[in-house]
Design a protein around this motif. Structure first.
Motif, PDB file in Angstrom:
ATOM      1  N   VAL A  24       0.855  -1.181   0.000  1.00 49.99           N
ATOM      2  CA  VAL A  24       0.000   0.000   0.000  1.00 49.99           C
ATOM      3  C   VAL A  24       0.889   1.228   0.000  1.00 49.99           C
ATOM      4  O   VAL A  24       1.750   1.394   0.882  1.00 49.99           O
ATOM      5  CB  VAL A  24      -0.933   0.014   1.230  1.00 49.99           C
ATOM      6  N   GLU A  25       0.727   2.092  -0.994  1.00 52.37           N
ATOM      7  CA  GLU A  25       1.680   3.179  -1.198  1.00 52.37           C
ATOM      8  C   GLU A  25       1.574   4.284  -0.150  1.00 52.37           C
ATOM      9  O   GLU A  25       2.560   4.934   0.169  1.00 52.37           O
ATOM     10  CB  GLU A  25       1.496   3.752  -2.608  1.00 52.37           C
ATOM     11  N   ASN A  26       0.387   4.501   0.391  1.00 55.76           N
ATOM     12  CA  ASN A  26       0.199   5.603   1.341  1.00 55.76           C
ATOM     13  C   ASN A  26      -0.224   5.058   2.705  1.00 55.76           C
ATOM     14  O   ASN A  26      -1.112   5.582   3.362  1.00 55.76           O
ATOM     15  CB  ASN A  26      -0.846   6.582   0.821  1.00 55.76           C
ATOM     16  N   HIS A  27       0.422   3.989   3.136  1.00 46.34           N
ATOM     17  CA  HIS A  27       0.014   3.275   4.342  1.00 46.34           C
ATOM     18  C   HIS A  27       0.297   4.079   5.614  1.00 46.34           C
ATOM     19  O   HIS A  27       1.238   4.876   5.676  1.00 46.34           O
ATOM     20  CB  HIS A  27       0.773   1.944   4.428  1.00 46.34           C
ATOM     21  N   PRO A  28      -0.519   3.846   6.674  1.00 46.07           N
ATOM     22  CA  PRO A  28      -0.158   4.358   7.988  1.00 46.07           C
ATOM     23  C   PRO A  28       0.793   3.365   8.652  1.00 46.07           C
ATOM     24  O   PRO A  28       0.904   2.221   8.221  1.00 46.07           O
ATOM     25  CB  PRO A  28      -1.506   4.396   8.728  1.00 46.07           C
ATOM     26  N   SER A  53       4.505  -1.596   7.714  1.00 41.32           N
ATOM     27  CA  SER A  53       5.261  -1.010   6.601  1.00 41.32           C
ATOM     28  C   SER A  53       4.449  -0.986   5.308  1.00 41.32           C
ATOM     29  O   SER A  53       4.972  -0.611   4.257  1.00 41.32           O
ATOM     30  CB  SER A  53       6.564  -1.783   6.378  1.00 41.32           C
ATOM     31  N   GLY A  54       3.175  -1.387   5.380  1.00 41.71           N
ATOM     32  CA  GLY A  54       2.302  -1.314   4.219  1.00 41.71           C
ATOM     33  C   GLY A  54       2.282  -2.547   3.343  1.00 41.71           C
ATOM     34  O   GLY A  54       1.579  -2.590   2.335  1.00 41.71           O
ATOM     35  N   GLU A  55       3.027  -3.577   3.701  1.00 39.58           N
ATOM     36  CA  GLU A  55       3.092  -4.784   2.875  1.00 39.58           C
ATOM     37  C   GLU A  55       1.850  -5.634   3.081  1.00 39.58           C
ATOM     38  O   GLU A  55       1.436  -5.898   4.215  1.00 39.58           O
ATOM     39  CB  GLU A  55       4.342  -5.584   3.235  1.00 39.58           C
ATOM     40  N   LEU A  56       1.263  -6.071   1.972  1.00 42.93           N
ATOM     41  CA  LEU A  56       0.046  -6.879   2.019  1.00 42.93           C
ATOM     42  C   LEU A  56       0.379  -8.361   1.882  1.00 42.93           C
ATOM     43  O   LEU A  56       1.154  -8.758   1.008  1.00 42.93           O
ATOM     44  CB  LEU A  56      -0.906  -6.475   0.895  1.00 42.93           C
ATOM     45  N   PHE A 239      -8.051   6.018   4.495  1.00 38.30           N
ATOM     46  CA  PHE A 239      -8.080   5.637   5.891  1.00 38.30           C
ATOM     47  C   PHE A 239      -9.025   6.539   6.686  1.00 38.30           C
ATOM     48  O   PHE A 239      -9.021   7.765   6.515  1.00 38.30           O
ATOM     49  CB  PHE A 239      -6.674   5.685   6.481  1.00 38.30           C
ATOM     50  N   PHE A 240      -9.801   5.901   7.556  1.00 35.95           N
ATOM     51  CA  PHE A 240     -10.755   6.638   8.383  1.00 35.95           C
ATOM     52  C   PHE A 240     -10.247   6.824   9.798  1.00 35.95           C
ATOM     53  O   PHE A 240     -10.687   7.703  10.511  1.00 35.95           O
ATOM     54  CB  PHE A 240     -12.098   5.903   8.402  1.00 35.95           C
ATOM     55  N   TYR A 241      -9.324   5.941  10.222  1.00 38.43           N
ATOM     56  CA  TYR A 241      -8.723   6.027  11.533  1.00 38.43           C
ATOM     57  C   TYR A 241      -7.253   5.690  11.402  1.00 38.43           C
ATOM     58  O   TYR A 241      -6.873   4.828  10.647  1.00 38.43           O
ATOM     59  CB  TYR A 241      -9.383   5.040  12.520  1.00 38.43           C
ATOM     60  N   ASN A 242      -6.407   6.346  12.180  1.00 39.01           N
ATOM     61  CA  ASN A 242      -4.969   6.064  12.207  1.00 39.01           C
ATOM     62  C   ASN A 242      -4.542   5.641  13.620  1.00 39.01           C
ATOM     63  O   ASN A 242      -5.202   5.965  14.566  1.00 39.01           O
ATOM     64  CB  ASN A 242      -4.167   7.294  11.781  1.00 39.01           C
TER      65      ASN A 242
END
Length: 242
Positions: A24-28, A53-56, A239-242
């Protein structure tokens, strides 16, 4: 020696493929579960995880017997509606024997223990397609691909064309040609909608009475399928929550 080199090359390729994970390029910086609400909000299907780190890491269930029969019956549609609802002649495409049970996978969503609906993921070849996916009336389409998930009860193959015709004004009809080349298996499948060309149309403005806006609409779309994660994809989170 040549055989050893070939074997090592194949092993290297297999390791690389096994280690490939979309990101995910813009991950929290937060680990989340990747889930689907295909059969309703009460019957969550976990299909993987997103690391901090955003890895799926995705793993679709082979068996959905944990979904209640009531939820399935409330969600099932038929193959014609699920795959060809955009076609003007959707219910003429398949015979009764071909028209099995299917359902749209819905949004690929993100969840945490604290927030069961923390965000969602868009699968696109160009993130500039996202505004059009969210509001196709007001935003321009562009050449590129977007991806959806479908679940089928049985295998299904189809090749053919259809048209979508939407009367826009007295002088203009928005026409889109869909070309299908599908080889779907029972279970979850990725569907790629490749917008190959667009055409500008005048559409009534949502903000000013009697005015028209010029908006680009898809004119030709190639529709194909895959059972594995498409590698030409950007995963963009909302994202709706971080």
């Amino acid at each position: 020696m040549k055989k050893l080199v070939v074997v090592l090359a194949l092993l290297f390729l297999q390791v690389n493929l096994a280690q490939h994970h979309p990101k995910v390029e813009n991950h929290p910086s937060q680990k989340m579960e990747v889930v689907l609400f295909t059969f309703g909000m009460m019957d969550v299907i976990t299909i993987g995880t997103m690391s901090a780190s955003g890895e799926l890491t995705l793993d679709f269930p082979k068996d959905i017997s944990f979904i209640s029969e009531a939820a399935k019956e409330n969600s099932w549609s038929d193959t014609a509606f699920t795959l060809f609802s955009k076609c003007t002649n959707s219910y003429d495409i398949l015979s009764d024997e071909e028209n099995g049970k299917a359902v749209s996978g819905g949004y690929i969503s993100l969840a945490t223990k604290e927030q069961p609906y923390s965000g969602l993921l868009f699968m696109v070849s160009d993130e500039n397609l996202i505004p059009w996916l969210e509001d196709s009336y007001s935003n321009n389409a562009r050449v590129g691909s977007y991806f959806e998930l479908v679940y089928l009860e049985s295998d299904f193959r189809y090749q053919g064309d259809c048209n979508s015709n939407l009367s826009n004004t007295e002088d203009d009809t928005i026409e889109t040609l869909y070309t299908y080349d599908l080889d779907l298996k029972a279970g979850f499948n990725f569907i790629e909608y490749a917008i190959e060309s667009v055409r500008e149309h005048k559409v009534p403005s949502m903000y000013e009475e009697g005015a028209f806006d010029t908006i680009a609409k898809p004119s030709t779309i190639l529709v194909t399928s895959s059972q594995t994660t498409p590698q030409n994809t950007k995963w963009i989170g909302k994202f709706f929550y971080n």
